[in-house]
Design a protein around this motif. Structure first.
Motif, PDB file in Angstrom:
ATOM      1  N   UNK A  57       0.857  -1.188   0.000  1.00  0.00           N
ATOM      2  CA  UNK A  57       0.000   0.000   0.000  1.00  0.00           C
ATOM      3  C   UNK A  57       0.895   1.240   0.000  1.00  0.00           C
ATOM      4  N   UNK A  58       0.639   2.142  -0.925  1.00  0.00           N
ATOM      5  CA  UNK A  58       1.465   3.341  -1.034  1.00  0.00           C
ATOM      6  C   UNK A  58       0.586   4.565  -1.231  1.00  0.00           C
ATOM      7  N   UNK A  59       1.081   5.715  -0.758  1.00  0.00           N
ATOM      8  CA  UNK A  59       0.371   6.947  -1.100  1.00  0.00           C
ATOM      9  C   UNK A  59       0.524   7.153  -2.594  1.00  0.00           C
ATOM     10  N   UNK A  60      -0.540   7.609  -3.230  1.00  0.00           N
ATOM     11  CA  UNK A  60      -0.518   7.721  -4.679  1.00  0.00           C
ATOM     12  C   UNK A  60      -0.098   9.113  -5.098  1.00  0.00           C
ATOM     13  N   UNK A  61       0.909   9.222  -5.980  1.00  0.00           N
ATOM     14  CA  UNK A  61       1.283  10.546  -6.479  1.00  0.00           C
ATOM     15  C   UNK A  61       0.275  11.044  -7.509  1.00  0.00           C
ATOM     16  N   UNK A  62      -0.506  10.120  -8.077  1.00  0.00           N
ATOM     17  CA  UNK A  62      -1.429  10.481  -9.153  1.00  0.00           C
ATOM     18  C   UNK A  62      -2.664  11.191  -8.627  1.00  0.00           C
ATOM     19  N   UNK A  63      -3.424  11.758  -9.544  1.00  0.00           N
ATOM     20  CA  UNK A  63      -4.666  12.423  -9.159  1.00  0.00           C
ATOM     21  C   UNK A  63      -5.790  11.406  -9.038  1.00  0.00           C
ATOM     22  N   UNK A  64      -6.759  11.677  -8.206  1.00  0.00           N
ATOM     23  CA  UNK A  64      -7.953  10.837  -8.183  1.00  0.00           C
ATOM     24  C   UNK A  64      -7.974   9.822  -7.070  1.00  0.00           C
ATOM     25  N   UNK A  65      -6.849   9.527  -6.445  1.00  0.00           N
ATOM     26  CA  UNK A  65      -6.883   8.588  -5.321  1.00  0.00           C
ATOM     27  C   UNK A  65      -5.749   8.908  -4.359  1.00  0.00           C
ATOM     28  N   UNK A  66      -5.971   8.634  -3.086  1.00  0.00           N
ATOM     29  CA  UNK A  66      -4.925   8.894  -2.096  1.00  0.00           C
ATOM     30  C   UNK A  66      -3.946   7.744  -2.022  1.00  0.00           C
ATOM     31  N   UNK A  67      -4.461   6.525  -2.203  1.00  0.00           N
ATOM     32  CA  UNK A  67      -3.596   5.345  -2.048  1.00  0.00           C
ATOM     33  C   UNK A  67      -3.681   4.482  -3.282  1.00  0.00           C
TER      34      UNK A  67
END
Ligand code: ATP
Ligand code: MN
Length: 474
Positions: free
Chosen positions: A86-96
């Motif tokens: 599980x990782x924090x997401x750098x992308x837009x639209x989701x936190x993980x």
């Protein structure tokens, strides 16, 4: 929350760092159905959903993942299992998001044949696919809101000390002439046994005609006359041929029945009840409601919040008819004292006249069921009964109820006037012979309530497998 299979639900992953949820860098196993797959720069992004929440989970599959070649086989609708961090997401639209270590294709879905493609489908089209539509955002959200509201309903009554009772689905009595009934029989319809030219019901399964119930009320009254505060929550059936967006042949009804309660007490209960279950759904389903608000009804959340905050309007049927007659509106059916309110009238009252829910009471006895308590004649010599309907914007009637006639002689004369034979109702009349007590109850249509809370236009999209005239597929 651990699942029975030791996978983590997407809902819990997307609320990481909260009690009971995993934390970033944790290794997790997730399973679900693929929504979309795309690749860019040698990395694949797979969106999956497992129904636990509206949001999809993004799986990131890098080229160095040993199962990377499998990505080419993933298509919309297939089921997969993934193992990753599980990782924090750098992308837009989701936190993980999940950085995938292992990937397994559980069940494929041939893209040439799988009917749910990425584009938006019409609700009519999806009704033909009731076995697959729970995988869409809309029907997943309806299922979750429906579940939350069922829980909120039980919670409301349980917190108030009401006893949950179960009333029979097969019945030999026509509860109220509420609507046409479905016959339940084991007779061979091609070879009906006859006696003197008539069907011989004595050889049918129950030795008499039997039907699917239209309401649990009469049996609930038995328990109210012993346990004081009870409610039912179960399926009911109406063989009415009304092809509307608010009628089903099989629907679920919630029916509280309360001893030592009059119509004013019942109206207060109905109001507290509706406000409580809408508050419950606002508190427990914010994401799903935001979705409905965005795609189906821009006023939805504001409407629900205003209902939770404001008192319901009360008026008598006679006042309602006067209001309708002096409204200057042209109705298809002009309002007339003695005729039932049409849905156009109901909607005018709640939407235009008061702009919030209305409880209409004291209807003419001629249009209401025999068990409703008779009032003294009004000044014009007209007879009314202590009935109430709760009307809400967009839907019209959501609750129908009454104070029940507890006086044996009055009840018997009402039954006679309705052309009902006393004999099959011996037990119902016994309740008035032995320790009769004032009591009142109502029926709430569960699907109409969920329809109201979601802003969905058609009741066929509120129950998983709708039964309507000429339709019982699935
Ligand atoms: P309507 O006039 O809208 O047909 P009704 O007067 O027949 O309703 P009741 O017999 O009072 O309704 O039933 C109680 C509640 O059950 C209604 O207020 C409504 O919410 C719901 N209900 C009734 N009939 C249906 C149906 N065919 N499909 C879905 N819900 C229904
Ligand atoms: Mn009806």
């Amino acid at each position: 929350m651990p699942t029975p299979q030791q996978r983590t639900r997407i809902k819990d992953l997307l609320t990481a760092n909260q009690p009971g949820s995993p934390n970033p860098d944790d290794a997790v196993v997730v399973k679900g159905w693929v929504k979309t797959v795309r690749s860019s720069g040698g990395v694949a992004f797979v969106q999956i959903n497992d129904g636990s929440t509206l949001a999809d989970l993004q799986l990131v599959v890098a080229a160095d993942c040993p199962d990377f070649p499998l990505v080419g086989q993933l298509t919309t609708g297939c089921s997969i299992s993934a193992d990753g961090l599980l990782q924090e997401s750098p992308g837009r639209g989701q936190r993980y998001e999940i950085h995938t270590r292992r990937l397994e294709l559980l069940g494929g879905a041939d893209p040439e044949e799988y009917p749910l493609q990425k584009k938006r489908h019409t609700l009519e089209f999806l009704r033909e696919l009731a076995h697959l539509r729970p995988r869409t955002n809309t029907f997943g959200a309806v299922a979750r809101v429906r579940n939350a509201m069922a829980f909120g309903i039980h919670q409301f009554f349980q917190q108030r000390g009401f006893l949950y009772i179960q009333t029979p689905i097969i019945t030999a009595s026509d509860a109220e002439g509420a609507g046409a009934m479905f016959r339940a029989t084991t007779l061979d319809l091609n070879r009906l046994p006859t006696q003197d030219g008539q069907v011989d019901n004595s050889v049918d399964f129950f030795g008499r005609p039997a039907f699917l119930t239209v309401s649990g009320q009469l049996e609930a009254e038995i328990f109210a006359q012993a346990m004081s505060d009870v409610y039912t929550f179960g399926p009911t059936f109406r063989a009415e041929n009304s092809n509307t967006s608010r009628h089903l042949a099989e629907f679920w009804m919630v029916e509280p029945e309360v001893a030592f309660c009059d119509l004013d007490g019942l109206a207060q209960l109905a109001e507290d009840f509706l406000r409580s279950i809408f508050a419950h759904v606002l508190a427990t389903c914010p994401d799903d409601l935001a979705f409905f608000n965005r795609f189906y009804d821009r006023e939805l959340i504001a409407t629900l919040e205003s209902i939770v905050a404001a008192d319901f309007e009360r008026m008598t049927y006679t006042e309602a008819v006067n209001l309708l007659q002096s409204s200057g509106e042209t109705f298809q059916f002009p309002a007339q004292w003695g005729s039932d309110l049409q849905s156009e009238h109901e909607r005018y009252l709640t939407e235009n006249k008061v702009g919030r829910p209305v409880i209409v009471t004291d209807y003419p006895s001629s249009i209401k069921a025999f068990y409703m308590r008779v009032n003294d004649d009004d000044p014009d010599g007209r007879q009314t009964v202590r009935a109430m309907d709760v009307l809400v914007p967009r839907i019209g009637e959501i609750i129908g109820g009454s104070q029940r006639e507890e006086r044996l002689d009055v009840l018997q004369s009402r039954m006679a006037a309705a052309g009902l034979d006393d004999a099959p109702y011996w037990w119902y009349l016994d309740l008035r012979r032995y320790g009769t007590a004032p009591h009142a109850g109502f029926g709430l249509g569960f699907e109409r309530t969920v329809q109201f809370a979601t802003g969905m236009q058609n009741i066929r999209d509120i129950i998983a497998f709708p039964r309507t005239p000429r339709n019982a597929e699935f």
